[in-house]
Each structure stands twice: as C-alpha cells, then as structure tokens.
Write an enzyme that holds these catalytic residues in place. Structure first.
Site, mmCIF file in Angstrom:
data_model
loop_
_atom_site.group_PDB
_atom_site.id
_atom_site.type_symbol
_atom_site.label_atom_id
_atom_site.label_comp_id
_atom_site.label_asym_id
_atom_site.label_seq_id
_atom_site.Cartn_x
_atom_site.Cartn_y
_atom_site.Cartn_z
ATOM 1 N N HIS A 137 -8.548 -1.354 0.936
ATOM 2 C CA HIS A 137 -7.138 -2.266 0.495
ATOM 3 C C HIS A 137 -6.413 -2.362 1.641
ATOM 4 O O HIS A 137 -5.487 -1.475 1.891
ATOM 5 C CB HIS A 137 -6.690 -1.451 -0.592
ATOM 6 C CG HIS A 137 -7.332 -1.552 -1.879
ATOM 7 N ND1 HIS A 137 -7.054 -2.314 -2.907
ATOM 8 C CD2 HIS A 137 -8.443 -0.919 -2.318
ATOM 9 C CE1 HIS A 137 -8.077 -2.202 -3.944
ATOM 10 N NE2 HIS A 137 -8.940 -1.132 -3.660
ATOM 11 N N ASP B 270 -5.442 -8.689 1.061
ATOM 12 C CA ASP B 270 -5.300 -8.789 -0.581
ATOM 13 C C ASP B 270 -4.353 -9.879 -0.722
ATOM 14 O O ASP B 270 -4.539 -10.744 -1.770
ATOM 15 C CB ASP B 270 -4.716 -7.386 -0.950
ATOM 16 C CG ASP B 270 -5.948 -6.395 -1.124
ATOM 17 O OD1 ASP B 270 -6.915 -6.606 -0.663
ATOM 18 O OD2 ASP B 270 -5.561 -5.160 -1.517
ATOM 19 N N HIS C 127 -6.726 2.750 1.213
ATOM 20 C CA HIS C 127 -6.484 1.918 2.179
ATOM 21 C C HIS C 127 -6.905 2.237 3.582
ATOM 22 O O HIS C 127 -6.381 1.269 4.629
ATOM 23 C CB HIS C 127 -4.799 1.770 1.682
ATOM 24 C CG HIS C 127 -4.148 3.073 2.040
ATOM 25 N ND1 HIS C 127 -4.106 4.002 3.002
ATOM 26 C CD2 HIS C 127 -3.482 3.538 0.917
ATOM 27 C CE1 HIS C 127 -3.291 5.130 2.776
ATOM 28 N NE2 HIS C 127 -2.823 4.732 1.421
ATOM 29 N N GLU D 96 -7.149 11.087 -0.819
ATOM 30 C CA GLU D 96 -7.478 10.149 -1.871
ATOM 31 C C GLU D 96 -6.880 8.739 -1.631
ATOM 32 O O GLU D 96 -7.561 7.846 -1.621
ATOM 33 C CB GLU D 96 -7.339 10.821 -3.281
ATOM 34 C CG GLU D 96 -6.027 10.867 -3.659
ATOM 35 C CD GLU D 96 -5.651 12.568 -3.401
ATOM 36 O OE1 GLU D 96 -5.080 12.946 -4.154
ATOM 37 O OE2 GLU D 96 -6.358 13.302 -2.478
ATOM 38 N N GLU E 81 0.898 -1.157 0.012
ATOM 39 C CA GLU E 81 0.069 0.131 0.090
ATOM 40 C C GLU E 81 0.918 1.338 -0.003
ATOM 41 O O GLU E 81 1.904 1.183 0.572
ATOM 42 C CB GLU E 81 -1.007 0.020 1.224
ATOM 43 C CG GLU E 81 -2.070 -1.148 1.307
ATOM 44 C CD GLU E 81 -2.856 -1.076 0.021
ATOM 45 O OE1 GLU E 81 -3.161 -0.260 -0.695
ATOM 46 O OE2 GLU E 81 -3.790 -2.125 -0.198
#
Length: 226
Positions: free
Chosen positions: A151, A156, A58, A53, A10
């Site tokens: 995320h 993931d 995440h 953003e 991330e």
C-alpha cells in the site's frame, strides 16, 4: 471548473484514538475529475514505533522514516495544497479521522466532513453486494494493478483517480448543449474526443454474480418482478 483533491494516507495502525499516527500523505489535484499532474506527497516521522503488522501492509519501518519531518512541520504546506476544495478518498472516514487527529494535535483547523467524498460509498451504491475494495474496483475496470505490491499512498491515489473517473462516468467530457452567441438558434451537441480511450467492459466474475444474486434475494417485492 471544479477543483477537488484526491488523497490517501498510510498509518501505523487502525485507530488514531489509540495513538496510531500518519506516516505518509499523498494527494492529487483534479480539475473536473481529471488529474492535472499537480500533487503533494510527504513521508512523516510518526514519533512512535511502527508495528510489524502495519509494515507488512505498507512496507515502511521506523528506520525508513528517520530524518523525515513531523506532522506539525508539514501541516501548513498540506493545508495550502488542499485549499477549501472537496476531498476524495476510498473509505474516506478512515483518512479524515487520522488527518483530523493529526491536525488537532498540531493546533491546526480540522477538516469539515462536508468536504468528504467517499468513493467506497459511491461504489457500494453502484455495485451493491459486490466487492468494492480498491483492488476489486481496479479489476472491475481493467486498471493495471501490477505495481501495487504494497500500500503506497501515491500509487493508490493514482489508481483511485482512474477508479473515480470510471465511477463518475468515464472520460467523456465536453458533451453538452450549446447555443450560438446571440441565442435563438437550435442547440447542438459538441463532443471532445479523448485520445487513447480504451473501452473497459465490466465482466463480473462468477463469485461477484453469486454475491449479487444473494443480495437480490434479500430485496422485498422488487419492482422489476412486479
């Protein structure tokens, strides 16, 4: 026995060349494409702000990462975990680009692209014209996405491990030709049954079927119409 590393990152944004940094790394060890339970996961202070953003993607703010190590402080531990084995990621060029930018900044050797296995490339080859994001592949293989509200790199990775296994042919292992010691005897099949294996029929949605039809229309003289 094949060892590989499946990983995800991330970041604060989309471009390491513009100053974006890694804030999380997660990696799973696979042996013969199956997770062993060994994993590496770390949160990293990016030494810069995290745009709003990116936080929406995440869930991390800079306050969440106060007191976390800088990348150069965890670089050697990460490199030890991954060893020299192949590295698997979804849209792997993105993750390789960020990790190599961080490794170079930390004065460590960068990752060779020869080690890269990109599950996005594999999925596009197998399902041309269809959506091949991680979410789309999970839905295609009936993999539970209920925990994926943002995320999260470790989550993931675990989802991608299931997707990768399906892309490689599923959980069937141990099917092969074996000849008894001493040779000369007939070959025999051996199959190791996987307990708890649930069939996952792939049923494309109407949108996927339409996208596939549009893709087929672009092909010139396909052999199945000959």
């Amino acid at each position: 026995m094949k060892r590989s590393i499946l990983f995800d990152t991330e970041t604060t944004g989309l471009d390491p060349k513009k100053g974006d940094r890694v804030i999380e790394i997660a990696a799973l060890e696979l042996i013969d494409d199956l997770p062993t339970g060994e994993h590496f996961r770390v949160l990293i202070h990016p030494e810069r702000d995290i745009p709003e953003e990116a936080t929406k993607v995440h869930g991390f703010t800079l306050a969440d990462l106060e007191g976390k190590p800088r990348f150069h402080e965890i670089a050697d531990e990460f490199l030890t975990f991954i060893g020299q084995d192949e590295m698997i990621a979804h849209n792997a060029r993105f993750d390789f680009g960020f990790l190599n930018a961080e490794l170079e900044r930390a004065g460590r050797p960068v990752l060779s692209l020869d080690r890269m296995v990109d599950t996005l490339d594999i999925a596009r080859e197998r399902y041309p014209g269809l959506p091949n994001s991680l979410d789309a592949l999970c839905r295609r293989f009936s993999i539970d996405l209920s925990a994926r509200t943002t995320h999260n790199a470790l989550l993931d990775c675990r989802l991608l491990a299931e997707v990768y296994l399906e892309l490689m042919g599923g959980r069937q292992r141990g099917l092969g030709l074996m000849v008894e010691d001493g040779g000369g005897g007939p070959a025999a099949y051996s199959y190791e049954r996987v307990i708890g294996r649930t069939p996952r029929p792939i049923v494309p949605s109407p949108e996927e079927l339409a996208a596939h039809s549009r893709f087929l229309e672009k092909l010139k003289e396909p052999i199945w119409f000959a």
